[in-house]
Design a protein around this motif. Sequence first.
Motif, PDB file in Angstrom:
ATOM      1  N   ASP A  42     -13.050  -2.275  -0.582  1.00 46.55           N
ATOM      2  CA  ASP A  42     -12.071  -1.925  -1.664  1.00 46.55           C
ATOM      3  C   ASP A  42     -10.846  -2.783  -1.607  1.00 46.55           C
ATOM      4  O   ASP A  42     -10.250  -3.298  -2.467  1.00 46.55           O
ATOM      5  N   GLU A  43     -10.398  -3.157  -0.146  1.00 46.37           N
ATOM      6  CA  GLU A  43      -9.404  -4.088   0.270  1.00 46.37           C
ATOM      7  C   GLU A  43      -9.654  -5.375  -0.224  1.00 46.37           C
ATOM      8  O   GLU A  43      -8.717  -6.289  -0.889  1.00 46.37           O
ATOM      9  N   ILE A  44     -10.899  -5.996  -0.240  1.00 48.40           N
ATOM     10  CA  ILE A  44     -11.255  -7.262  -0.734  1.00 48.40           C
ATOM     11  C   ILE A  44     -11.095  -7.359  -2.406  1.00 48.40           C
ATOM     12  O   ILE A  44     -10.741  -8.272  -2.660  1.00 48.40           O
ATOM     13  N   PRO A  85     -13.383  -3.535   4.652  1.00 53.12           N
ATOM     14  CA  PRO A  85     -13.478  -2.483   3.494  1.00 53.12           C
ATOM     15  C   PRO A  85     -13.474  -3.321   2.100  1.00 53.12           C
ATOM     16  O   PRO A  85     -12.802  -4.073   1.665  1.00 53.12           O
ATOM     17  N   ALA A 120      -9.495  -5.571  -4.194  1.00 56.21           N
ATOM     18  CA  ALA A 120      -8.202  -5.502  -4.895  1.00 56.21           C
ATOM     19  C   ALA A 120      -7.708  -6.898  -4.933  1.00 56.21           C
ATOM     20  O   ALA A 120      -6.385  -6.849  -5.841  1.00 56.21           O
ATOM     21  N   ARG A 121      -7.860  -7.745  -4.044  1.00 62.41           N
ATOM     22  CA  ARG A 121      -7.499  -9.196  -4.283  1.00 62.41           C
ATOM     23  C   ARG A 121      -8.232  -9.830  -5.142  1.00 62.41           C
ATOM     24  O   ARG A 121      -7.581 -11.096  -5.101  1.00 62.41           O
ATOM     25  N   VAL A 135      -8.221 -11.551   5.360  1.00 61.13           N
ATOM     26  CA  VAL A 135      -8.563  -9.993   5.257  1.00 61.13           C
ATOM     27  C   VAL A 135      -9.316  -9.697   6.223  1.00 61.13           C
ATOM     28  O   VAL A 135     -10.256 -10.029   6.903  1.00 61.13           O
ATOM     29  N   GLY A 136      -9.222  -8.172   6.001  1.00 64.80           N
ATOM     30  CA  GLY A 136     -10.136  -7.407   7.155  1.00 64.80           C
ATOM     31  C   GLY A 136      -9.702  -7.776   8.464  1.00 64.80           C
ATOM     32  O   GLY A 136      -8.574  -8.250   8.804  1.00 64.80           O
ATOM     33  N   LYS A 143     -15.083  -0.250   8.231  1.00 65.80           N
ATOM     34  CA  LYS A 143     -13.696  -0.271   8.584  1.00 65.80           C
ATOM     35  C   LYS A 143     -13.267  -1.710   8.932  1.00 65.80           C
ATOM     36  O   LYS A 143     -11.931  -1.982   8.553  1.00 65.80           O
ATOM     37  N   TRP A 144     -13.794  -2.800   9.363  1.00 65.09           N
ATOM     38  CA  TRP A 144     -13.150  -3.941   9.442  1.00 65.09           C
ATOM     39  C   TRP A 144     -13.542  -4.875   8.349  1.00 65.09           C
ATOM     40  O   TRP A 144     -12.909  -5.854   8.173  1.00 65.09           O
TER      41      TRP A 144
END
Length: 196
Positions: free
Chosen positions: A26-28, A24, A30-31, A182-183, A21-22
Motif C-alpha cells: 500500500d505504501e509503495i 508494505p 500510494a507513491r 521507501v519501506g 511490514k518492511w
Amino acid sequence: MNDRTFRAADAHRLEEPERLKWLPPDEIMARTGPVSGMTIADIGTGTGYFALPFANAVGRAGKVLAVDFQKEMLEILRRKLSASGAPQNLVIVEGEAARTTLPANSCDLVFMSNLWHELDDDAGVLREVKRLLRPGGRLAILDWRADLVFPPGPPVAHRVSLETLRQVLSVHGWTVTHAEHVGMYSYLIIAVLPVI
Ligand SMILES: C[S@@+](CC[C@H](N)C(=O)[O-])C[C@H]1O[C@@H](n2cnc3c(N)ncnc32)[C@H](O)[C@@H]1O
C-alpha cells in the motif's frame, strides 16, 4: 537467467508475512500515483506480491499484466488466482523483460520491483518499456538500497544504487519525477519520457 536471478525455489521468501511490514504494498502503491482504470505491466512479477494489490487498485476497468520469465513463479501466481475472491483482471504473461510480447502502447504504468539489479540488458529493457507505455505513461522501479549492507536482500555487489539508476535513466532519455527511500530497505524511482 544469471547469477543474480532470484530462484523460484526461494519463492516462499517473497511471501513471508514479515515482508508486509518492511515493504508494505500500500505504501509503495500510494507513491506510484493514481492507478484507477489503468493498465499496469508488473515486469518480474514473481509470485505477484505487487501485481495482486495493483489488480485490486486498478478496479474492474483496469488490468494488470504480470510478466515473468520463470514458469515456476507464474505457476504460484496462477494458483493464487484460482482462489475465490482473487481479482479477475490480472493476466499472466510468460516473457522476458526486454521482449515481453505485450502490445505496443498498451500500458499506463510499468512497474518493476526488485528486478532491476537482476537485469543484464538495461538498454533493451528501457527500449521495451518505451514501446509499451502510452504517451504520458510512467515507469516505476523499486529496488534494494545499496547503502544498507545487511540482509534481507541480495549481496551488496549485486545492488544498483538509486544514484546509478537515476543516471542510467537520464542517459536513456528518461526524466526522473520522483526518487525516495521507501519501506525499510528500498528505494523507488518514477520516470517519464518526453511527450512528443
Ligand atoms: C526478486 S524477484 C521479485 C518478484 C516481485 N517483483 C516481488 O517484488 O515480489 C525477481 C523476479 O524477476 C524475475 N526476472 C528476473 N529477470 C527477469 C527478466 N530478464 N525477465 C523477466 N523476469 C525476470 C525473476 O524470475 C523473479 O521472479
